[in-house]
Write a protein that holds these residues in place. Structure first.
Motif, PDB file in Angstrom:
ATOM      1  N   PHE A 119       0.868  -1.181   0.000  1.00  0.00           N
ATOM      2  CA  PHE A 119       0.000   0.000   0.000  1.00  0.00           C
ATOM      3  C   PHE A 119       0.901   1.227   0.000  1.00  0.00           C
ATOM      4  O   PHE A 119       1.930   1.253   0.673  1.00  0.00           O
ATOM      5  CB  PHE A 119      -0.870  -0.031   1.264  1.00  0.00           C
ATOM      6  N   ARG A 120       0.507   2.273  -0.736  1.00  0.00           N
ATOM      7  CA  ARG A 120       1.397   3.429  -0.915  1.00  0.00           C
ATOM      8  C   ARG A 120       0.629   4.749  -0.824  1.00  0.00           C
ATOM      9  O   ARG A 120      -0.508   4.856  -1.260  1.00  0.00           O
ATOM     10  CB  ARG A 120       2.093   3.322  -2.278  1.00  0.00           C
ATOM     11  N   TYR A 121       1.320   5.755  -0.275  1.00  0.00           N
ATOM     12  CA  TYR A 121       0.785   7.116  -0.209  1.00  0.00           C
ATOM     13  C   TYR A 121       1.470   7.998  -1.241  1.00  0.00           C
ATOM     14  O   TYR A 121       2.541   7.676  -1.752  1.00  0.00           O
ATOM     15  CB  TYR A 121       1.036   7.721   1.182  1.00  0.00           C
ATOM     16  N   SER A 122       0.865   9.137  -1.514  1.00  0.00           N
ATOM     17  CA  SER A 122       1.589  10.169  -2.234  1.00  0.00           C
ATOM     18  C   SER A 122       2.662  10.718  -1.301  1.00  0.00           C
ATOM     19  O   SER A 122       2.647  10.474  -0.086  1.00  0.00           O
ATOM     20  CB  SER A 122       0.646  11.284  -2.689  1.00  0.00           C
ATOM     21  N   SER A 123       3.631  11.445  -1.855  1.00  0.00           N
ATOM     22  CA  SER A 123       4.730  11.923  -1.020  1.00  0.00           C
ATOM     23  C   SER A 123       5.174  13.315  -1.445  1.00  0.00           C
ATOM     24  O   SER A 123       4.955  13.742  -2.581  1.00  0.00           O
ATOM     25  CB  SER A 123       5.916  10.960  -1.088  1.00  0.00           C
ATOM     26  N   GLN A 124       5.803  13.979  -0.494  1.00  0.00           N
ATOM     27  CA  GLN A 124       6.370  15.298  -0.754  1.00  0.00           C
ATOM     28  C   GLN A 124       7.652  15.430   0.071  1.00  0.00           C
ATOM     29  O   GLN A 124       7.723  14.946   1.202  1.00  0.00           O
ATOM     30  CB  GLN A 124       5.393  16.408  -0.381  1.00  0.00           C
ATOM     31  N   VAL A 125       8.657  16.063  -0.499  1.00  0.00           N
ATOM     32  CA  VAL A 125       9.924  16.258   0.193  1.00  0.00           C
ATOM     33  C   VAL A 125       9.872  17.580   0.950  1.00  0.00           C
ATOM     34  O   VAL A 125       9.444  18.604   0.409  1.00  0.00           O
ATOM     35  CB  VAL A 125      11.107  16.262  -0.795  1.00  0.00           C
ATOM     36  N   THR A 136       4.072  17.527  -4.899  1.00  0.00           N
ATOM     37  CA  THR A 136       3.582  16.253  -4.383  1.00  0.00           C
ATOM     38  C   THR A 136       3.630  15.209  -5.492  1.00  0.00           C
ATOM     39  O   THR A 136       3.217  15.469  -6.621  1.00  0.00           O
ATOM     40  CB  THR A 136       2.146  16.397  -3.860  1.00  0.00           C
ATOM     41  N   TYR A 137       4.158  14.045  -5.152  1.00  0.00           N
ATOM     42  CA  TYR A 137       4.259  12.945  -6.116  1.00  0.00           C
ATOM     43  C   TYR A 137       3.058  12.026  -5.940  1.00  0.00           C
ATOM     44  O   TYR A 137       2.869  11.427  -4.879  1.00  0.00           O
ATOM     45  CB  TYR A 137       5.551  12.156  -5.901  1.00  0.00           C
ATOM     46  N   LEU A 156      11.005   9.925 -13.320  1.00  0.00           N
ATOM     47  CA  LEU A 156       9.664  10.470 -13.403  1.00  0.00           C
ATOM     48  C   LEU A 156       8.962  10.513 -12.049  1.00  0.00           C
ATOM     49  O   LEU A 156       7.864  11.077 -11.939  1.00  0.00           O
ATOM     50  CB  LEU A 156       8.826   9.655 -14.397  1.00  0.00           C
ATOM     51  N   THR A 157       9.559   9.907 -11.035  1.00  0.00           N
ATOM     52  CA  THR A 157       8.962   9.914  -9.706  1.00  0.00           C
ATOM     53  C   THR A 157      10.053   9.657  -8.670  1.00  0.00           C
ATOM     54  O   THR A 157      11.227   9.520  -9.019  1.00  0.00           O
ATOM     55  CB  THR A 157       7.836   8.864  -9.596  1.00  0.00           C
ATOM     56  N   ARG A 158       9.672   9.591  -7.417  1.00  0.00           N
ATOM     57  CA  ARG A 158      10.597   9.331  -6.334  1.00  0.00           C
ATOM     58  C   ARG A 158       9.962   8.292  -5.399  1.00  0.00           C
ATOM     59  O   ARG A 158       8.795   7.943  -5.548  1.00  0.00           O
ATOM     60  CB  ARG A 158      10.918  10.605  -5.549  1.00  0.00           C
ATOM     61  N   SER A 159      10.736   7.872  -4.394  1.00  0.00           N
ATOM     62  CA  SER A 159      10.213   6.879  -3.468  1.00  0.00           C
ATOM     63  C   SER A 159      11.060   6.871  -2.207  1.00  0.00           C
ATOM     64  O   SER A 159      12.276   7.098  -2.257  1.00  0.00           O
ATOM     65  CB  SER A 159      10.236   5.490  -4.127  1.00  0.00           C
ATOM     66  N   SER A 160      10.429   6.611  -1.068  1.00  0.00           N
ATOM     67  CA  SER A 160      11.148   6.392   0.186  1.00  0.00           C
ATOM     68  C   SER A 160      10.330   5.436   1.041  1.00  0.00           C
ATOM     69  O   SER A 160       9.112   5.306   0.875  1.00  0.00           O
ATOM     70  CB  SER A 160      11.388   7.713   0.923  1.00  0.00           C
ATOM     71  N   LEU A 161      11.002   4.785   1.965  1.00  0.00           N
ATOM     72  CA  LEU A 161      10.395   3.680   2.702  1.00  0.00           C
ATOM     73  C   LEU A 161       9.161   4.089   3.493  1.00  0.00           C
ATOM     74  O   LEU A 161       8.195   3.330   3.605  1.00  0.00           O
ATOM     75  CB  LEU A 161      11.444   3.067   3.636  1.00  0.00           C
ATOM     76  N   THR A 206      -0.787  12.171   2.307  1.00  0.00           N
ATOM     77  CA  THR A 206       0.602  12.333   1.890  1.00  0.00           C
ATOM     78  C   THR A 206       1.554  12.041   3.046  1.00  0.00           C
ATOM     79  O   THR A 206       1.279  12.379   4.196  1.00  0.00           O
ATOM     80  CB  THR A 206       0.841  13.781   1.395  1.00  0.00           C
ATOM     81  N   VAL A 207       2.677  11.421   2.707  1.00  0.00           N
ATOM     82  CA  VAL A 207       3.784  11.260   3.642  1.00  0.00           C
ATOM     83  C   VAL A 207       4.852  12.287   3.265  1.00  0.00           C
ATOM     84  O   VAL A 207       5.170  12.466   2.086  1.00  0.00           O
ATOM     85  CB  VAL A 207       4.367   9.835   3.590  1.00  0.00           C
ATOM     86  N   PHE A 208       5.403  12.941   4.265  1.00  0.00           N
ATOM     87  CA  PHE A 208       6.396  13.986   4.042  1.00  0.00           C
ATOM     88  C   PHE A 208       7.773  13.443   4.400  1.00  0.00           C
ATOM     89  O   PHE A 208       8.050  13.130   5.563  1.00  0.00           O
ATOM     90  CB  PHE A 208       6.060  15.227   4.866  1.00  0.00           C
ATOM     91  N   PHE A 209       8.622  13.320   3.386  1.00  0.00           N
ATOM     92  CA  PHE A 209       9.978  12.813   3.556  1.00  0.00           C
ATOM     93  C   PHE A 209      10.922  13.986   3.791  1.00  0.00           C
ATOM     94  O   PHE A 209      10.963  14.922   3.002  1.00  0.00           O
ATOM     95  CB  PHE A 209      10.411  12.041   2.311  1.00  0.00           C
ATOM     96  N   ARG A 210      11.702  13.898   4.874  1.00  0.00           N
ATOM     97  CA  ARG A 210      12.551  15.018   5.231  1.00  0.00           C
ATOM     98  C   ARG A 210      13.954  14.871   4.633  1.00  0.00           C
ATOM     99  O   ARG A 210      14.673  13.923   4.931  1.00  0.00           O
ATOM    100  CB  ARG A 210      12.667  15.165   6.746  1.00  0.00           C
ATOM    101  N   ASN A 211      14.302  15.844   3.806  1.00  0.00           N
ATOM    102  CA  ASN A 211      15.654  15.931   3.264  1.00  0.00           C
ATOM    103  C   ASN A 211      16.406  16.962   4.119  1.00  0.00           C
ATOM    104  O   ASN A 211      16.420  18.141   3.813  1.00  0.00           O
ATOM    105  CB  ASN A 211      15.605  16.366   1.795  1.00  0.00           C
ATOM    106  N   SER A 212      17.009  16.450   5.188  1.00  0.00           N
ATOM    107  CA  SER A 212      17.551  17.349   6.203  1.00  0.00           C
ATOM    108  C   SER A 212      19.048  17.570   6.089  1.00  0.00           C
ATOM    109  O   SER A 212      19.610  18.413   6.787  1.00  0.00           O
ATOM    110  CB  SER A 212      17.254  16.777   7.592  1.00  0.00           C
ATOM    111  N   GLY A 213      19.705  16.784   5.249  1.00  0.00           N
ATOM    112  CA  GLY A 213      21.154  16.839   5.185  1.00  0.00           C
ATOM    113  C   GLY A 213      21.818  15.894   6.163  1.00  0.00           C
ATOM    114  O   GLY A 213      23.033  15.708   6.142  1.00  0.00           O
ATOM    115  N   HIS A 214      21.004  15.250   7.025  1.00  0.00           N
ATOM    116  CA  HIS A 214      21.542  14.335   8.023  1.00  0.00           C
ATOM    117  C   HIS A 214      21.238  12.873   7.711  1.00  0.00           C
ATOM    118  O   HIS A 214      21.852  11.983   8.304  1.00  0.00           O
ATOM    119  CB  HIS A 214      20.981  14.673   9.410  1.00  0.00           C
ATOM    120  N   ASN A 215      20.277  12.628   6.819  1.00  0.00           N
ATOM    121  CA  ASN A 215      19.943  11.239   6.508  1.00  0.00           C
ATOM    122  C   ASN A 215      20.718  10.767   5.274  1.00  0.00           C
ATOM    123  O   ASN A 215      21.331  11.557   4.549  1.00  0.00           O
ATOM    124  CB  ASN A 215      18.432  11.060   6.306  1.00  0.00           C
ATOM    125  N   ILE A 216      20.683   9.461   5.042  1.00  0.00           N
ATOM    126  CA  ILE A 216      21.500   8.848   3.992  1.00  0.00           C
ATOM    127  C   ILE A 216      21.178   9.423   2.620  1.00  0.00           C
ATOM    128  O   ILE A 216      22.073   9.693   1.813  1.00  0.00           O
ATOM    129  CB  ILE A 216      21.303   7.319   4.006  1.00  0.00           C
TER     130      ILE A 216
END
Length: 300
Positions: A119-125, A136-137, A156-161, A206-216
C-alpha cells in the motif's frame, strides 16, 4: 488492530514532529513500536510524553546495529510487532499527513479483495524546517511494481520507505535484502513483497519525507557506498529475476549496472561479478564491447 507503525530510532532532532504527526491522525487504530539503535540521544523522556496519547511500545537496544547494517536494525524493530497484519516502517524524521491511517483503513477491503501486499501514499519532500521543497508525487491507484520501478529509473517519480505499508507475512517470508547503506533495499522490497505485481496507492493523503542533510538520502559523503549498492541492486535483479522483465527492461538494467561499474572501475569484486553474470547469460558480444569501454576509461 491491523496496523503497526514501526520507527527504527537514532536521531532525536525531528522525533517530536514525527510523533506529533501520529497523535494528529484522524484514525488512531494503530500501535507504535520504537526501537532505539543505541543512540547517544536518549529519547526516553520525550517518548514518555506520548504514552497517554499513543498506543506505544518502546525498546532500547544495547548495541548499535545501524552503523553496520540498517537492515538488521529494521528487522529487530519489526520483531517487536505483536499481531498486527500490516507494517509501516517510518523514518524518525518523517511526517505522516493526518489522514494517512484513515485512508489505509478506508481502502483495506479493496486491497484485500485484490490480494495486494503493498500500500502506498503520495509523497512530498520537506526540508529541515518542514518547508516543502518538491511538488507532491502522486501515483496511479493500481500500478504494477515493475512499471513503477521503470518510472523511477527514468526520473519520473521518487520513493522512500516511509510512504509504504507492507503486509507483514510478506516481510516475514521474503525479508529485506542487504545492500550497502540499505540503498535500494526499499526498491527491491516493493518489487518482491508485491510479488512483482500491483501496488495500491491513495492520492488523498501524503507522507512527508525530510531531506535534512543528516539522513542517507541527502548526504553526499557516501557516494562510493551508494554506487556499490546501485551495482548490487541491478546485478541482483538480472541474476535472480531476469525472467520477469521484458527484453527492453533487461537491457536498461544492464546499462544501469555497467554505469555503476564504470563509476567505480577499480573495484575488482565488481569486475568478477560482472564477468560471471555476462558469461552465464551468454552476453559475449556485450561483454567484449563493455571491456573495450572499461579499458578506455581505465587508461584515461
Amino acid at each position: 488492530m491491523k496496523l503497526a507503525i514501526v520507527i527504527p530510532y537514532y536521531k532525536i532532532a525531528f522525533l517530536e514532529e514525527c510523533l506529533n504527526s501520529l497523535v494528529a491522525q484522524t484514525n488512531k487504530n494503530f500501535h507504535v513500536y520504537i526501537g532505539n539503535d543505541s543512540s547517544p540521544d536518549d529519547p526516553g523522556e520525550l517518548i514518555n510524553q506520548y504514552r497517554s496519547s499513543l498506543k506505544l511500545i518502546y525498546t532500547g537496544f544495547s548495541s548499535n546495529l545501524g552503523k553496520t547494517s540498517l537492515v538488521k536494525q529494521w528487522e529487530r524493530c519489526i520483531d517487536l510487532v505483536n499481531d498486527e497484519e500490516w507494517i509501516l516502517l517510518m523514518g524518525d524524521d518523517d511526517v505522516l499527513g493526518k489522514n494517512c491511517v484513515r485512508d489505509f483503513y478506508n481502502n483495506l477491503e479493496e486491497v484485500n479483495c485484490r490480494n495486494i501486499n503493498v500500500f502506498r501514499y503520495s509523497s512530498q519532500v520537506i526540508d529541515e524546517s518542514g518547508i516543502a521543497i518538491s511538488s507532491t508525487y502522486y501515483h496511479p491507484v493500481i500500478e504494477n511494481s515493475i512499471d513503477f520501478l521503470y518510472r523511477r529509473l527514468a526520473g519520473l517519480t521518487r520513493s522512500s520507505l516511509s510512504e509504504y505499508i507492507f503486509r507483514k507475512k510478506q516481510v516475514a517470508k521474503i525479508g529485506f535484502k542487504e545492500f550497502p547503506l540499505a540503498w535500494h533495499t526499499d526498491d527491491l522490497a516493493i518489487l518482491e513483497f508485491s510479488n512483482f505485481q500491483n501496488i495500491f496507492s491513495v492520492t488523498t493523503s501524503t507522507v512527508f519525507f525530510r531531506n535534512s542533510g543528516h539522513n542517507i538520502s541527502s548526504k553526499n559523503d557516501n557516494t562510493i557506498q551508494k554506487n556499490l549498492a546501485n551495482f548490487y541492486f541491478y546485478h541482483y535483479l538480472i541474476k535472480e529475476h531476469s525472467k520477469i522483465f521484458s527484453e527492453h527492461q533487461i537491457l536498461i538494467l544492464w546499462d544501469k549496472m555497467e554505469k555503476a561499474f564504470l563509476d567505480d572501475k577499480k573495484h575488482v569484486g565488481l569486475a568478477i561479478k560482472y564477468s560471471s553474470l555476462s558469461f552465464k547469460n551468454f552476453k559475449f558480444i556485450r561483454f567484449l564491447d563493455f571491456s573495450r569501454r572499461y579499458l578506455q576509461a581505465i587508461l584515461k
